[in-house]
Design a protein around this motif. Structure first.
Motif, short mmCIF file in Angstrom:
data_model
loop_
_atom_site.label_atom_id
_atom_site.label_comp_id
_atom_site.label_asym_id
_atom_site.label_seq_id
_atom_site.Cartn_x
_atom_site.Cartn_y
_atom_site.Cartn_z
N ALA A 93 12.39 -1.77 14.75
CA ALA A 93 11.00 -2.25 14.60
C ALA A 93 10.93 -3.37 13.57
CB ALA A 93 10.10 -1.08 14.21
N VAL A 94 11.64 -3.21 12.46
CA VAL A 94 11.54 -4.21 11.39
C VAL A 94 12.04 -5.57 11.88
CG1 VAL A 94 13.77 -3.84 10.23
CG2 VAL A 94 11.81 -4.49 8.88
N VAL A 95 13.14 -5.56 12.62
CA VAL A 95 13.71 -6.83 13.08
C VAL A 95 12.84 -7.46 14.16
CG1 VAL A 95 15.69 -7.90 14.24
CG2 VAL A 95 16.06 -6.26 12.39
N ASP A 110 17.74 -0.90 -1.92
CA ASP A 110 18.09 0.28 -1.11
C ASP A 110 18.29 -0.13 0.36
OD1 ASP A 110 15.33 -0.29 -1.15
OD2 ASP A 110 14.79 1.74 -0.55
N LEU A 111 17.80 -1.33 0.73
CA LEU A 111 17.93 -1.76 2.12
C LEU A 111 19.12 -2.70 2.35
CD1 LEU A 111 14.13 -2.02 2.83
CD2 LEU A 111 15.73 -0.35 3.78
N LEU A 112 19.86 -2.95 1.27
CA LEU A 112 21.03 -3.84 1.40
C LEU A 112 21.96 -3.36 2.51
CD1 LEU A 112 22.23 -6.35 -0.01
CD2 LEU A 112 23.45 -4.80 -1.54
N ALA A 146 13.09 3.63 15.75
CA ALA A 146 13.77 3.57 14.46
C ALA A 146 13.35 2.33 13.66
CB ALA A 146 15.28 3.56 14.67
N TYR A 147 13.30 2.54 12.34
CA TYR A 147 12.96 1.44 11.42
C TYR A 147 13.77 0.18 11.70
CZ TYR A 147 14.07 -1.29 7.27
OH TYR A 147 14.36 -2.33 6.43
N GLN A 148 15.09 0.32 11.90
CA GLN A 148 15.96 -0.86 12.03
C GLN A 148 15.49 -1.78 13.16
OE1 GLN A 148 18.05 -1.17 9.72
NE2 GLN A 148 18.79 0.84 9.09
N GLY A 194 7.02 -15.21 4.17
CA GLY A 194 7.54 -13.97 3.59
C GLY A 194 6.63 -12.81 3.96
N ARG A 195 7.03 -11.62 3.57
CA ARG A 195 6.21 -10.44 3.91
C ARG A 195 6.54 -9.27 3.01
NH1 ARG A 195 10.19 -6.83 4.38
NH2 ARG A 195 11.44 -6.91 6.24
N PHE A 196 5.56 -8.35 2.94
CA PHE A 196 5.77 -7.06 2.29
C PHE A 196 5.48 -6.04 3.39
CE2 PHE A 196 3.71 -3.55 -0.32
CZ PHE A 196 4.91 -3.05 -0.79
N ALA A 197 6.39 -5.08 3.57
CA ALA A 197 6.30 -4.19 4.73
C ALA A 197 6.34 -2.72 4.28
CB ALA A 197 7.43 -4.49 5.70
N PRO A 198 5.26 -2.25 3.64
CA PRO A 198 5.29 -0.87 3.14
C PRO A 198 5.21 0.18 4.25
CG PRO A 198 3.09 -1.79 2.86
CD PRO A 198 3.97 -2.90 3.40
N THR A 199 5.76 1.35 3.95
CA THR A 199 5.63 2.53 4.81
C THR A 199 4.55 3.40 4.19
OG1 THR A 199 7.98 2.38 5.27
CG2 THR A 199 6.92 4.48 5.77
N PRO A 200 3.50 3.75 4.94
CA PRO A 200 2.41 4.50 4.31
C PRO A 200 2.69 6.01 4.21
CG PRO A 200 1.84 3.95 6.56
CD PRO A 200 3.20 3.38 6.32
N VAL A 219 12.27 -10.54 0.89
CA VAL A 219 12.53 -10.08 -0.48
C VAL A 219 12.14 -8.61 -0.48
CG1 VAL A 219 11.89 -10.35 -2.91
CG2 VAL A 219 11.97 -12.37 -1.42
N ARG A 220 13.07 -7.71 -0.79
CA ARG A 220 12.80 -6.27 -0.70
C ARG A 220 13.79 -5.53 -1.60
NH1 ARG A 220 15.06 -5.41 5.51
NH2 ARG A 220 17.21 -5.92 5.04
N GLY A 221 13.64 -4.22 -1.64
CA GLY A 221 14.46 -3.43 -2.55
C GLY A 221 15.92 -3.33 -2.11
N MET A 253 2.17 -2.97 8.02
CA MET A 253 2.22 -1.52 7.77
C MET A 253 3.28 -0.90 8.68
SD MET A 253 0.74 0.12 5.50
CE MET A 253 -0.50 -0.88 4.71
N GLU A 254 4.33 -0.36 8.10
CA GLU A 254 5.42 0.23 8.91
C GLU A 254 5.12 1.72 9.09
OE1 GLU A 254 9.27 -1.46 7.70
OE2 GLU A 254 8.53 -3.11 8.93
N ASP A 255 4.25 1.98 10.03
CA ASP A 255 3.65 3.32 10.18
C ASP A 255 4.09 4.02 11.46
OD1 ASP A 255 2.44 1.62 11.93
OD2 ASP A 255 0.39 2.23 11.48
N1 GLU Z 1 9.16 -0.22 5.36
C1 GLU Z 1 10.31 -0.29 4.53
C2 GLU Z 1 10.09 0.56 3.30
O1 GLU Z 1 8.96 0.84 2.95
C3 GLU Z 1 10.64 -1.68 4.05
C4 GLU Z 1 11.08 -2.55 5.16
C5 GLU Z 1 11.68 -3.86 4.74
O2 GLU Z 1 11.24 -4.46 3.74
O3 GLU Z 1 12.56 -4.30 5.46
O4 GLU Z 1 11.07 0.93 2.69
#
Ligand code: GLU
Length: 303
Positions: free
Chosen positions: A178-180, A196-198, A174-176, A10-16, A192-194, A46-48
């Motif tokens: 890089a994240v994949v 808002d990304l559904l 774009a986020y889409q 799993g992972r947590f991928a915050p944007t700073p 597992v994430r918020g 870190m999604e920077d």
């Molecule tokens: N970096 C994204 C954010 O902070 C989350 C990416 C993800 O969990 O897919 O909203």
């Protein structure tokens, strides 16, 4: 079906773009607990890539705050900005294959289309230019998945998003995309994430398909909303989480996630709270709706 012996990553991928606030602690905690309860590994990335949006000091604050809450990650923290050429190479491949194309539509050109790209530049064959966005072609098929909490969710991209941006006009990847690419490269099995990304997920499923990789399992947790219906934000007073308040924040986060921590955990050391939470993690207790309602000031425990 995942057996107790299957590897879970799993992972947590915050944007700073800001400090860790209570809403992001919820996502970090839920993904951490889900990983640890399955004897899995948990990474932080870190999604920077959006350099202009990065806030000085935010990445360090996020990592220090996670550590102060006992949310220790496995391995090195990957910073996306250090891997930019990798994303660009993939974009170049798709451009050569005709799967992606340059687009010079302005924001105002697109305003009338409510965020659904009408395909204006699809057949224009614009020459390469660093000032153009790059869009990925989508298809008309329905792309769906069964979220562990939200149930079945699908979109028909052609109708609901149109060809989407994988490199912005300002050159930012774009986020889409890089994240994949990173979730695949790092071997992530469970996200597992918020919530808002559904509605980004079908676009991400399309990217998994084109990249020839199996999609992970998803659990989208409800977002924290203030009672008057807004997402809790810094503006609403969800100040950066204080390391010194870690036990109270963890207790409040577990309560918000409907994990019913016993009162004795309220002031226990963070290691003890997390050990309890891993042992008692019940993702099915999470509220299935998209929102956790809170007073705008935040959870009572933290006032
Ligand atoms: N970096 C994204 C954010 O902070 C989350 C990416 C993800 O969990 O897919 O909203």
């Amino acid at each position: 079906m995942v057996t107790p012996h299957s590897p879970y990553l799993g992972r947590f991928a915050p944007t700073p773009s800001g400090h860790l606030h209570f809403g992001s602690l919820l996502a970090a905690l839920a993904s951490y607990l889900d990983a640890r309860a399955r004897q899995g590994l948990w990474l932080v990335r870190m999604e920077d890539l959006d350099l202009p949006r990065n806030k000085p000091g935010a990445a360090d604050h996020i990592l220090q705050t996670l550590a102060a809450h006992g949310l220790t990650w496995d391995g090195e923290v990957l910073a996306q900005s250090e891997h930019e050429p990798r994303y660009q190479r993939q974009i170049d491949t798709w451009l050569e294959q005709g799967l992606a194309y340059y687009c010079d539509c302005s924001r105002s050109d697109l305003a009338a289309h409510k965020g659904i790209y009408p395909g204006t530049c699809r057949e224009r064959h614009l020459p390469p230019s660093p000032q153009h966005a790059v869009r990925l072609r989508v298809s008309s098929e329905e792309l769906g998945f069964t979220d562990r909490l939200q149930g079945y969710f699908s979109q028909q991209l052609e109708r609901q998003t149109g060809d989407f941006v994988i490199r912005r006009r300002d050159g930012v990847i774009a986020y889409q995309l890089a994240v994949v690419m990173d979730d695949i490269a790092q071997g992530v099995t469970d996200i597992v994430r918020g919530a808002d990304l559904l509605d980004s997920t079908p676009r991400q499923l399309w990217l998994y398909r084109l990249l020839g990789a199996p999609a992970p399992t998803y659990l989208h947790i409800p977002l924290m909303m203030a009672r008057r219906g807004e997402k809790l934000s810094k503006r609403l007073g969800s100040a950066p989480i204080e390391a010194s308040q870690a036990p109270a924040s963890l207790f409040a986060a577990l309560t918000a996630l409907c994990q019913q921590p016993p009162a004795r955990m309220r002031s226990a050391p963070v290691e003890q709270i997390l050990a309890w939470a891993v042992a008692h993690w019940q993702p099915q207790q999470l509220p299935a709706r998209h929102e956790i309602l809170m007073d705008a000031q935040g959870p009572t425990d933290l006032r």
